[in-house]
Design a protein around this motif. Sequence first.
Motif, short mmCIF file in Angstrom:
data_model
loop_
_atom_site.label_atom_id
_atom_site.label_comp_id
_atom_site.label_asym_id
_atom_site.label_seq_id
_atom_site.Cartn_x
_atom_site.Cartn_y
_atom_site.Cartn_z
N GLN A 129 -0.19 -2.19 -7.87
CA GLN A 129 0.86 -1.17 -7.55
C GLN A 129 1.73 -1.92 -6.64
O GLN A 129 1.47 -2.36 -5.66
CB GLN A 129 0.03 0.06 -7.08
CG GLN A 129 -0.64 0.88 -8.16
CD GLN A 129 -1.25 2.21 -7.36
OE1 GLN A 129 -2.08 2.22 -6.51
NE2 GLN A 129 -1.25 3.31 -8.10
N ASP A 162 3.63 7.05 -10.91
CA ASP A 162 3.77 7.95 -12.14
C ASP A 162 2.57 7.80 -12.89
O ASP A 162 2.35 6.68 -13.41
CB ASP A 162 4.87 7.50 -13.08
CG ASP A 162 5.21 8.39 -14.10
OD1 ASP A 162 4.46 9.06 -14.57
OD2 ASP A 162 6.41 8.41 -14.58
N PRO A 163 1.63 8.66 -12.87
CA PRO A 163 0.22 8.57 -13.67
C PRO A 163 0.59 8.17 -15.15
O PRO A 163 -0.13 7.45 -15.79
CB PRO A 163 -0.64 9.69 -13.34
CG PRO A 163 0.48 10.67 -12.81
CD PRO A 163 1.46 9.87 -12.35
N GLN A 164 1.40 8.93 -15.80
CA GLN A 164 1.80 8.73 -17.07
C GLN A 164 2.40 7.54 -17.61
O GLN A 164 1.95 6.97 -18.34
CB GLN A 164 2.74 9.86 -17.51
CG GLN A 164 2.16 11.30 -17.21
CD GLN A 164 0.98 11.57 -18.04
OE1 GLN A 164 0.70 11.31 -19.00
NE2 GLN A 164 0.00 12.34 -17.09
N LEU A 166 1.50 4.65 -15.65
CA LEU A 166 0.37 3.97 -15.74
C LEU A 166 -0.31 3.65 -16.80
O LEU A 166 -1.12 2.97 -17.51
CB LEU A 166 -0.44 4.12 -14.40
CG LEU A 166 -1.45 3.46 -14.08
CD1 LEU A 166 -1.38 2.00 -13.70
CD2 LEU A 166 -2.27 3.89 -12.63
N ARG A 167 -0.61 5.03 -17.37
CA ARG A 167 -1.47 5.26 -18.66
C ARG A 167 -0.98 4.44 -19.51
O ARG A 167 -1.72 3.65 -20.62
CB ARG A 167 -1.69 6.62 -18.83
CG ARG A 167 -2.68 7.53 -18.12
CD ARG A 167 -2.84 8.62 -18.75
NE ARG A 167 -3.96 9.50 -18.09
CZ ARG A 167 -3.46 10.43 -16.97
NH1 ARG A 167 -2.29 10.46 -16.63
NH2 ARG A 167 -4.43 11.02 -16.22
N GLU A 195 -4.26 12.61 -6.34
CA GLU A 195 -3.78 11.37 -6.99
C GLU A 195 -4.87 10.43 -7.26
O GLU A 195 -4.84 9.65 -8.06
CB GLU A 195 -2.86 10.46 -5.90
CG GLU A 195 -1.38 11.41 -5.71
CD GLU A 195 -0.73 10.91 -4.50
OE1 GLU A 195 0.64 10.43 -4.98
OE2 GLU A 195 -1.20 10.64 -3.51
N GLU A 198 -6.59 11.17 -10.52
CA GLU A 198 -5.81 10.75 -11.69
C GLU A 198 -6.30 9.28 -11.77
O GLU A 198 -6.42 8.56 -12.88
CB GLU A 198 -4.29 10.64 -11.43
CG GLU A 198 -3.72 12.20 -11.39
CD GLU A 198 -3.14 12.57 -12.51
OE1 GLU A 198 -3.47 12.05 -13.64
OE2 GLU A 198 -2.29 13.59 -12.76
N LEU A 199 -6.21 8.43 -10.87
CA LEU A 199 -6.47 6.91 -10.86
C LEU A 199 -7.98 6.74 -11.27
O LEU A 199 -8.34 5.84 -12.24
CB LEU A 199 -6.41 6.24 -9.55
CG LEU A 199 -4.72 6.16 -8.85
CD1 LEU A 199 -5.01 5.60 -7.48
CD2 LEU A 199 -4.00 5.14 -9.98
N ILE A 202 -8.16 7.49 -15.15
CA ILE A 202 -7.44 6.54 -15.73
C ILE A 202 -8.60 5.26 -15.85
O ILE A 202 -8.52 4.62 -17.02
CB ILE A 202 -5.97 6.21 -15.20
CG1 ILE A 202 -5.09 7.15 -15.24
CG2 ILE A 202 -5.63 4.45 -15.79
CD1 ILE A 202 -3.82 7.03 -14.50
#
Length: 397
Positions: A129, A162-164, A166-167, A195, A198-199, A202
């Motif tokens: 990141q 932005d998790p989306q 990142l996915r 957060e 989310e990580l 993923i």
Amino acid sequence: MTDHPANEMALRAYGFDNLDLRWLRSKTGVKWGRIAPDVLPAWIADMDFPVAPPVLDALAATLSRGDLGYPAWSNWGGPDPLANDFTKRMELYHWAPQPDWVRSFSDIIQAIQIVIQTMTAPGDGVVIQTPSYPPFLKTVTMMGRRAITDPIERTEGGWSFDPQRLRRTIVEERPRVLIVVNPHNPTGRVFTRAELEELAEIAIANDMVVVSDEVLADLAFAPHRHIPIASLSPEIAARTITMTSATKAFNFAGLRCAVTHIGPAELREAIDAAPPDVFGVVNVLGIEATKAAWCDGDGWLAAVRDRLRQNRDMVCDSIVQRMPMITCDPPEANYLLWLDCGKLHKEDTAVFFREAARVELSTGKSFGPGCEDFVRLNFATSPNILTEILSRMAAAV
């Protein structure tokens, strides 16, 4: 961690409030030793403050008893010398790590290199990141792996990822490793539980190894609270290498001592099967300093956080009032400020401040793509020196 603000007497007693510039310039370390005599350094992440008395006492006791022989943990088997101390320290963060998963190394960068060497092959992808601590980017590329950058961006709510996105990036690139820095360097974000979840989701969904650099955990400002990602669930703990050290919060980076909690069994087995000392051995003084810091140093640490919080507010107020063309967000942890200087229209803002203000800052160019307009400012010094740094910068712009 709960903050217990130090009073002004404590700040003075620890020597945080009026540092002697001659004493600082006598230092031979990189922060003060590699600059011109008329430059004030606010770049590399060392604090200017005196070392915590419990750490100095532990070092003095070790030296006075002449205890500098071969350490008991070198080649003799048994538990890691910091396993119990690390486990006890993590109680502050409501995490119960596995003591037998702990391995100590001389440096977090060394530990990351061991992970990459062991868990990936040349050409494999490693997600970082950005902006990112520059040695992480350099390590990945020099080891022949693909650095896949995912930006942390400034939003109305502060710096976030932005998790989306990142996915999608992970689906496209199929990386093996995700590097997480929390609290984040250089933005100062302390990731929330949501957060981190989310990580974790993923990483689990894509069968990734997580390297979590948590070296700045002890420098989170209330009400923000550090959460180890490995504490979220046994499933994420089993694929996470948590890395930390007392050297950053307690200001003894030169003693070279880092601690890792290694979830993946295959990595622990590979490290334990390696030839003796191939990764080096943590030095005696680094171990003693870490034990003293974590056991007896929290009073000093509270005073440091109090001084840093006041310094942070001083810098942010000065920028708003005297340098409005520069943008910044108050960090939620650490002593580093990530400054957006795009409106100055300089090819290299760090060079500009070095030449025009005689202040040394870290250039954003080394923190990854899209960081060219930024500089990082280290405000871990006394108010008298910080005031001079800010005055010079304001005059220059």
